[in-house]
Design a protein around this motif. Structure first.
Motif: not given
Ligand code: PLP
Length: 380
Positions: A95-97, A100, A123-125, A175, A180, A208, A210-211, A237
């Motif tokens: 997962s993203g969290a 990180n 936001f990093h999870g 990011e 988010v 990051d 992730v998104q 993601k």
């Protein structure tokens, strides 16, 4: 047993989906302009993706990381080639969290320091560097006080320099486009100076993605707009199109050591096959180009939407900022127009994160629906 009630839910239950269409249990079709928080990259239930997972589960779905799994090497090779990072190393997780957390841990091992610099509204999870927004302090305060994270405003490079000069920072995590938080971005000069400062002070720069990664921004990674090369890049993601998988890309100067990182599920056979088929579809269907082209098309049309103050983001990672809070608008889009969209910590921002397969026709459909809702019954 009841579910632990931490999410407010819309009264819709999707039971089927294809491409950018989601169908609920009553047979109603929805246009998916949100992709379940930017997760759906190649479209729901893409035939190549479904076939690959089906074929793999009939063979083997999982075995431990104590044995060879050539699917991991195949994935690393393909990801290196498509992202432009073939000389980096890949660590797989779920997962993203988790990506990180592993990135921060690695930065701490590498530098033998522990303080982290992150940015307001990032936001990093649900991680050590959770989030900096003051209105989310309730959720994150316990984490932030336990972990040594300093939050700074974006684009204020001298404040970053002051923190790095103190000599106890292991990583800066950022990011390239905030998700988010609400689609704010650092400038190119901020990113390039940030990279220089990290080199100067021996601090690990973590992007990051992730998104914003996996083609969503119109480039494989959004930081590539600024021509920087982070030391660690976190991904999740869009990587698995709904199959849980995450990872970190690690620069060659950070050397591995047995036992440094670990995982039970990370890089299992099914996850690897899902992620490989996503990359194959991104490549063969030119989805990064589509993100760029349809994103630009969206931006060119956005002025037709009444009340839009600002269009934010890049490619198909977009936000429309209104002068009112959008929660009611999102409800009306779902229940009246049958379209999914997203919200942000910036409550006036409507987030648009469709599958990267979205067509100009579907964007027209979305803009028309927004016009209907906003003109027929204005929100303010
Ligand atoms: N990093 C960013 C930029 C995100 O947007 C998210 C989730 O929204 C995460 C990390 C956390 O990912 P996950 O929910 O998979 O743990």
């Amino acid at each position: 047993m009841k579910l632990f009630d931490v999410y407010p839910l819309y009264d819709v239950e999707p039971v089927k989906a294809y491409d950018a269409t989601v169908i609920d249990k009553n047979g109603i079709e929805y246009l998916d302009m949100y992709g379940g928080h930017a997760v759906i990259s190649i479209g729901h239930s893409h035939p190549h993706y479904v076939r690959s997972i089906k074929e793999q589960i009939e063979k083997i779905g999982f075995y431990s990381n104590a044995v060879q799994n050539s699917l991991q090497t195949k994935l690393a090779k393909k990801l290196g080639a498509l992202s432009g990072y073939d000389d980096y190393q890949l660590f797989l997780c779920n997962s993203g969290a988790e990506a990180n957390e592993n990135a921060l841990k690695l930065a701490s091992f590498y530098t033998r320091k522990s303080r982290v610099v992150a940015f307001h509204n990032g936001f990093h999870g649900r991680t050590s560097a959770a989030v900096a927004a003051t209105d989310n302090a309730k959720i994150n305060a316990p984490l932030n006080t336990q972990q040594n994270v300093t939050f700074l405003p974006l684009n204020q490079i001298e404040l970053v320099r002051t923190e790095l000069e103190k000599g106890d920072v292991c990583a800066v995590i950022i990011e390239p486009i905030q998700g988010v938080g609400g689609l704010d971005e650092g400038t190119t000069s901020f990113f390039t100076t940030l990279e220089t400062l990290c080199h100067e002070f021996g601090v690990v720069l973590i992007a990051d993605e992730v998104q914003s990664g996996y083609g969503r921004s119109g480039k494989f990674f959004a930081h590539q707009y600024h021509e920087i090369t982070p030391d660690i890049i976190s991904i999740a993601k869009g990587m698995g199109n709904g199959f849980p998988i995450g990872g970190i890309l690690i620069a060659p100067h950070i050397k591995p050591d047995y036992g440094m990182l670990g995982t039970t599920f990370g890089g299992n056979h099914l996850a690897c096959v899902a992620a490989l088929s996503v990359l194959e579809v991104i490549e063969t269907e030119h989805l990064i180009d589509n993100a760029k082209i349809t994103g630009a098309y969206f931006e060119s049309k956005a002025h037709q939407i009444p009340g839009v103050q600002k269009v934010k983001g890049k490619g198909l990672m977009l936000g429309l900022e209104f002068d009112f809070e959008v929660s009611e608008l999102r409800k009306r889009l779902i229940y009246e127009e049958h379209i999914f969209t997203g919200g942000a910590m910036n409550k006036k921002l409507l987030r648009i994160l469709p599958p990267l397969t979205i067509s100009k026709k579907q964007i027209d459909q979305f803009i028309e629906a927004l016009q209907n809702v906003l003109v027929e019954k204005p929100m303010i």
